[in-house]
Design a protein around this motif. Sequence first.
Motif, mmCIF file in Angstrom:
data_model
loop_
_atom_site.group_PDB
_atom_site.id
_atom_site.type_symbol
_atom_site.label_atom_id
_atom_site.label_comp_id
_atom_site.label_asym_id
_atom_site.label_seq_id
_atom_site.Cartn_x
_atom_site.Cartn_y
_atom_site.Cartn_z
ATOM 1 N N HIS B 27 38.814 33.430 40.071
ATOM 2 C CA HIS B 27 39.595 32.980 40.466
ATOM 3 C C HIS B 27 40.262 32.896 42.073
ATOM 4 N N VAL B 28 39.988 34.579 42.642
ATOM 5 C CA VAL B 28 39.525 34.317 43.891
ATOM 6 C C VAL B 28 38.402 34.742 44.362
ATOM 7 N N GLN B 29 37.543 34.533 43.810
ATOM 8 C CA GLN B 29 35.773 33.597 44.400
ATOM 9 C C GLN B 29 36.057 32.779 44.829
#
Lengths: 224, 323
Positions: B27-29
């Motif tokens: 998700h962060v990526q």
Amino acid sequence: MIRFVNASKRYSSGFDALQNVSFHMAPGEMAFLTGHSGAGKSSLLKLIALLERSSRGQVIVNNQNLAKVSRRRIPYFRRNIGIIFQDHQLLFDRTVYDNVALPLIIAGFSHKDIGKRVRAALDKVGLLGKEKKYPITLSGGEQQRVGIARAVVNKPPLILADEPTGNLDPELSAEIMNLFQDFSDVGVTVLVATHDIALISQLPYRTLTLKDGKLITDSQPTSS
Amino acid sequence: MNSNKRKRDTLNRPGFITLLHSYFLRHVQVFFYSLGQLSRVPISTLMTCMVIGIALALPMGLHTLLKNAQQLSGGWESTAQISVFLKKKISASQAQKIQSDIQRWPDVISVHYISRERALKEFQALSGFGDALKALNTNPLPSVLIVKPKLSQTNEQATQKLLSKLRNLKQTDKAQLDMQWVRRLYAIMNIVERGVLILGILLALAVLLVVGNTIRLAIQNRRKEIVVMKLIGGTDAFIRRPFLYTGFWYGLFGGVIAWMLVSFTMLSISAPIEKLTMLYQNQFELTGMSFLTTMSLLGISIILGLIGSWFAVGRHLREIEPQ
């Protein structure tokens, strides 16, 4: 690993791509699928990868009756199949490394695991030094090997290849076939669709021949 | 063979913790990846965000102006006054006595007396009917007491009570609350508020369509990538994610642009507004958007971006299947 029971595929246009095809491939077996273009090779592979569903009959892959795999489960089912395409289906805006890592990212492997597995797969196909390159800068044979690395990187029990040597010269084709033999030797089931009769006649593997959607011969290799 | 296979399977799949960890990492990526994708095409990203920003700034700016108008007119309620029209036979001295009587009431601040003569003069001067009045033999106007209720008594009921008390005086001909025009103003403001709301809804819909269409184009452009993802086992959620985050960014940037537009507009009109209120002997400072309003604007904008991309992805992702 793969079992077809009277499987047929009729497209909505009324064209019968496959008719009453029955065969069985054991786990770890390697076989060629051959026939003229339009004989139904691609349709057969599509049925196995659930890109299409059979109109009649059963297709069982990895002990799963494909008719019972819901649309939602298809992605998870496909993760157990490494598919290799004639046109590689690589993403040209990503590096070789990122292309090969894609199945692992999708499956949710850890960053560390991804690095290890990608390098192992690239090593296997002899492209270890080219992780940072973009596919467009590679030769056709190298691109195909990137495709193979991506197909095997998550160690699927089944590999399907659709005309993997279609654009390659005989020498490179032989190299690719050697790779498939190696995978087969470690227990992976490999089904290669090709019309390169000259190439497969040299290799001691089972050959399924399709003609007009029908399985006309299923020849075991002559023991050599 | 079977146990062998199972062993392979476990080796072949990441564990639950790893999955959870990679899920968040992913998700962060994607969060930053989608931002990177947008920054690669800064002009078209900016244009899309501008469209969203302008569409949101319009209702937001009107809303802010309306809030200011409500704040300004909020003080007017306290200036409510009651006009008591005395019977015509009441003489000036009697009227002045009533004035001082009412003055002593606890719920009254002040009483201002307007004699019949003065009322006539004012009327002649202000109404434009001066000549017509000259034709009359007698002064038709009554004397008037202007009663200001106490500030604490400005709520409706207390004012009404005072009004009826004044009405019941035997010298009173008629008493009326001079609030009608304030009420009308409030009614108009209510209508304007409703209008702003409807405008806001329509423009929010426009934002949905803009984001949806932009995401649709992004999906078309990345058709091949989506096909490859599907071929190697990408779930719909996985494929959808970058597009949803793209919608998120559009919403966020559009919201920021809307905020800037409204703030800039408020800043540029605050000086003239101050001048205007000075002319009315009134101290009034234009208030911009509050922190809460700003946050709601950004929140709404982001939600619109997400919903727009969600619809686009839902509609178009299914259409793209590997051949």
